[in-house]
Every structure is written in structure tokens, then in C-alpha cells.
Design a protein around this motif. Structure first.
Motif, short mmCIF file in Angstrom:
data_model
loop_
_atom_site.label_atom_id
_atom_site.label_comp_id
_atom_site.label_asym_id
_atom_site.label_seq_id
_atom_site.Cartn_x
_atom_site.Cartn_y
_atom_site.Cartn_z
N VAL B 90 37.78 -13.36 -16.66
CA VAL B 90 36.60 -13.44 -17.60
C VAL B 90 36.97 -13.83 -19.02
CG1 VAL B 90 34.39 -12.37 -18.26
CG2 VAL B 90 35.72 -11.48 -16.05
N GLU B 91 38.01 -13.31 -19.49
CA GLU B 91 38.34 -13.58 -20.71
C GLU B 91 38.98 -14.94 -20.82
OE1 GLU B 91 40.09 -11.30 -19.09
OE2 GLU B 91 42.00 -10.93 -19.64
N GLU B 92 39.98 -15.48 -19.78
CA GLU B 92 40.59 -16.51 -19.66
C GLU B 92 39.24 -17.54 -19.67
OE1 GLU B 92 43.16 -16.62 -16.69
OE2 GLU B 92 44.74 -15.89 -17.78
N SER B 93 38.47 -17.27 -18.77
CA SER B 93 37.21 -18.28 -18.82
C SER B 93 36.60 -18.66 -20.11
CB SER B 93 36.31 -17.81 -17.87
OG SER B 93 34.97 -18.48 -17.63
N PHE B 94 36.29 -17.59 -20.75
CA PHE B 94 35.78 -17.76 -22.16
C PHE B 94 36.69 -18.56 -22.96
CE2 PHE B 94 32.73 -14.18 -21.04
CZ PHE B 94 31.57 -14.86 -21.39
N ALA B 95 37.88 -18.17 -23.06
CA ALA B 95 38.78 -18.82 -24.04
C ALA B 95 39.03 -20.32 -23.61
CB ALA B 95 40.24 -18.02 -23.79
N LYS B 96 39.13 -20.66 -22.46
CA LYS B 96 39.20 -21.97 -22.00
C LYS B 96 37.92 -22.69 -22.50
CE LYS B 96 41.46 -25.08 -19.48
NZ LYS B 96 41.12 -25.28 -18.01
N ILE B 230 45.22 -21.93 -27.50
CA ILE B 230 45.04 -20.97 -26.44
C ILE B 230 45.11 -21.09 -24.94
CG2 ILE B 230 42.80 -19.74 -25.41
CD1 ILE B 230 41.75 -20.26 -28.47
N PRO B 231 45.87 -20.47 -24.23
CA PRO B 231 46.51 -21.03 -22.91
C PRO B 231 45.25 -21.03 -22.09
CG PRO B 231 47.00 -18.72 -23.31
CD PRO B 231 46.40 -18.95 -24.54
#
Lengths: 231, 231
Positions: B90-96, B230-231
Motif C-alpha cells: 500500500v505505502e509503496e503504491s502511494f509513494a510511487k 523515492i523507490p
DNA sequence: TCAATAATTAAACAATGTTTAATTCTTAAC
DNA sequence: GTTAAGAATTAAACATTGTTTAATTATTGA
């Protein structure tokens, strides 16, 4: 202390000018409340105030000055409300403040809606004090967070300098959505407080976190009844 | 399928018109990027595009239509970026997503700043789809929260219908502050993601919450170096 | 009472979004 | 190829509105 300087003793002339200035501003607020600041026409304003255009320029100034005067007054009101923070718990303090703001906006909702839209657009909120109103107003949630850390309500994993602006952002975001008519003042209250409590809950210790969750749940259920009265 | 209808076969005339339409919009974007939408003067635009005022009215329309056309295009771009959400955490999705948006804005920062300011003011973001762009765009964070609840990352104490809009509000708030020049694109990234992660953390279970705290800390430390990736 | 001055006003000015009526160009039928 | 119809383009005017100027009126203090 002498209120009257050399050139401003309380004469018929200065009294008339003061009165006219007030009339202009009052009618300006009425017109803005009606159709927003962009729809305010200097000629209309002059007609409504019972005088002519150049007088407005003489007593106050052009559109920019009119808005600046109105916004400055608004900022002072907001400052007063903010200074009234009681010495209750952190969450009660925020709730009280949002409550007071909503009540204040309710006294002339159409005007405040239009004023915030115009203020946001003009950038006047940022310029109206030497360091910007944002910096001035954001100081309070930062300070509140710092106290909450001291009281062991917050864990302090998120620095108050990070949490404070986010809290302020939640308030401003809710205010903006209200101003743009996406929801009413009850919606503003609910949206603002939900956001603020969420931010706090992120860094809250277990008991405080549960207290905040309850508050958020209450906001939801109360809002469905349409009858919001925050204690 | 026939691209050409009765009246729009690909003739010299229609080709010229299409080309001119594109020229007008390109120059309009340039002018807006320079001094904002309010500073866009139809006569300037006509001169820059090498044609006359009524032609603009014929091919596109007045200021309202010009802005509406530009905003519509912008909304389509945003939609494309939003649809590119990967299947990570979830958090990677938002970050992306925030990352992609920032990169997109970086391609013409002055223009996007001005476009968002104009779009927010005009209310066009709300009108540009049948149900309003807000409703359309807020659906995604709501859905993301719902999935996070299913994955037991969130406890579900805060309904996704409450958490989603708050998350969206954090993004919009950060975008607005960037558009108004209060910070740069790195600031936008940091502010938006910090807000989003805070919202998630409020309802997160212990392990997910700690993961989010780490992310927030990283955002802070990275931002101080001024080099955000951001990765 | 009166001259100086400050406020007020009618009128014009300037900028800008928009429209009109005439002109020019493209198209398609002959 | 020619030409009439129609579409796109243009120069010019129109309308609104923020702002300023120069003349007029009212107020003040001597």
C-alpha cells in the motif's frame, strides 16, 4: 495618549469620512457575500454606498486595497479566536477551536465563504503579517503537539514540527472545501476534526489513540444526525 | 471506422485548423506558465500564435473555453498517472504515485503550477467529469484503504470512506502549497507522503505502523539532503 | 468672514473580453 | 478549369470595468 494627531482631530469632516469608510466596507462585504469578490464592481459599490467611485479610491483604495482591508480584519478575528484556546486536553482544545471557528463563520456564512476564497486566491493570507499568516497560525498546533509529547500522549516519533503543519493542513483543507461549497459547516467541523485527530492518532500512545478513535467515531455518528454539537 | 465525417474529411482547411488549434493551445500554455492564467490576454495570445483574436474564438473559444480545454487535458494526464498504480504494498503504491506526479509536474513546473492554481480557482476540476473529478479521484485511496484492511495492515477502526478523503486531502493540500510556491517539488513529495502515511498510521496495526514511521523518518532525513528519490 | 485646503465629483482614460460585418480563401460541383 | 457556395479569417467596433484627472464643493482655522 492623543488619538487625534495634528491633522485628524474629531471634526465633522473626519467623522463623515470614518462613517463613509465603514459604509463602503459594509457594502463591499455584502456584495462579496452575494457573488464573490470577482463580482464586486467598484461602480456598484459606489452606488450601494451612496457615493461616487473616486471617493472610494480616496477613502480606501482600489479593489486590491478593499480586499486587503477586509482580509486583514478577517485575520484579526481568526487570531482572536485562536488565542481563546482553553486549558483542556489536547483534543478538546482543537475541538473547541474548530467549533468556535465554525460558529464564527455561521454568523455570515456567505461572506466568510467568499472571503476565504478571495483570500486564498490573492495570497493575502501569506502577506498579511511580516512573516506570513501561515507561519503564525501553524505555530499553535506545533506547540500543542509539543505539549502532548511532554504529557506522554504522543510518543514523539513524529517531530511536532512535522505533525503541526499537517494538522494545520487538515484544517485549511476542510475550510477550503466548505468555502467551495462541497459541504456545509457541519461538514467542515467533521472533516477538520477527523483530519486533526487522525494526525494525532498516528503518533499517539495506546490509550490516547483509543480516545481519539472514539472521538472520530462520534464525529461520524453525530454528523449523520445532522446535529453537531462538539462539547 | 471513418475518421472523416461528412464535414471533416482531411482537407487543407481542416489540417490548417487543427494545426492552428494546437498552436493556440501551446502558446496559451506558454503564456500561462509565464504569469498565470489571469495574465493571459487574448490579444497577446493571438499575436504569439500569429493570428487574430476572432480566430481564437472560432477555433477554441473565449478565456473560459481555453482554460477548460487545458484543464481537461491535465485531468486526462492525471488519470493516466493514477491508473498506473502498481501491485506493490500500500505505502509503496502511494509513494510511487506521488513520485510519478512530481516527475510529471517537473517536465514543465511553471505551467503545472499555474494550471493547478487556475483549475482550483475555476472549479473546473469539479465539473470536468459528470460526477466531478474529486469523486473520481478519491475513489482510489478509498479502495486502497479497503484492501489494506483486508490485508490486516489497517485495523478498520476508521472506515475507508473516512480515511480515503483525508488521504486525498493531504495530497491536494501539498499540491496546492507547491503550486503557490510555498515549497518546491521535493517539498510537495515530502509533504504529501508524510500526510498520507500519517493518515494510514492512525489506523495501522503495530507492525505496519512502525513501517510507516520509518518511511516518514526517511522522508524527513532525505529531504534535508535535498535529494529525494523515492523507490 | 474668508482664504486655504481637503474631500468629492463628473468625466475621461485604459485595458481587455467579446462580437459584428466584411473580406479572403477553400471546396466541390459543373 | 471555372465558379458559386460556404467556411474561415480579419479589421474594426462594442461593452465592461478598474483607474485617474481636473474641476467643483464643502470644511476648517485664522
Amino acid at each position: 495618549m492623543a488619538i487625534e494627531t495634528l491633522s485628524s482631530s474629531v471634526t465633522t469632516r473626519s467623522k463623515n469620512m470614518t462613517k463613509r469608510r465603514a459604509t463602503i466596507l459594509r457594502e463591499a462585504r455584502n456584495l462579496i457575500a452575494g457573488d464573490g469578490f470577482d463580482a464586486l464592481k467598484i461602480r456598484d459599490l459606489a452606488a450601494r454606498a451612496g457615493l461616487t467611485v473616486p471617493t472610494i479610491y480616496n477613502l480606501i483604495g482600489g479593489k486590491d486595497e478593499i480586499l486587503a482591508t477586509i482580509i486583514k480584519e478577517l485575520v484579526e478575528q481568526l487570531q482572536i479566536i485562536q488565542d481563546e484556546v482553553g486549558s483542556a486536553t489536547v483534543e478538546e482544545s482543537f475541538a473547541k477551536q474548530i467549533h468556535n471557528l465554525a460558529n464564527h463563520f455561521a454568523t455570515d456564512e456567505a461572506f466568510y465563504r467568499a472571503a476565504f476564497i478571495a483570500g486564498d486566491r490573492s495570497g493575502l493570507f501569506e502577506q498579511s503579517s511580516e512573516e506570513g499568516i501561515f507561519a503564525r497560525f501553524v505555530r499553535q498546533p506545533i506547540e500543542a503537539c509539543r505539549q502532548a509529547v511532554e504529557q506522554k500522549l504522543l510518543r514523539g516519533n513524529i517531530p511536532p514540527e512535522v505533525l503541526g503543519p499537517q494538522i494545520y493542513g487538515c484544517y485549511r483543507s476542510a475550510r477550503q472545501d466548505w468555502a467551495n461549497g462541497y459541504f456545509d459547516l457541519d461538514g467542515f467541523r467533521r472533516q477538520a476534526l477527523t483530519g486533526i485527530f487522525l494526525c494525532l492518532a498516528a503518533d499517539a500512545n495506546p490509550t490516547f489513540r483509543e480516545r481519539l478513535m472514539e472521538q472520530i467515531s462520534m464525529l461520524e455518528s453525530v454528523s449523520r444526525r445532522g446535529d453537531v454539537t462538539i462539547p
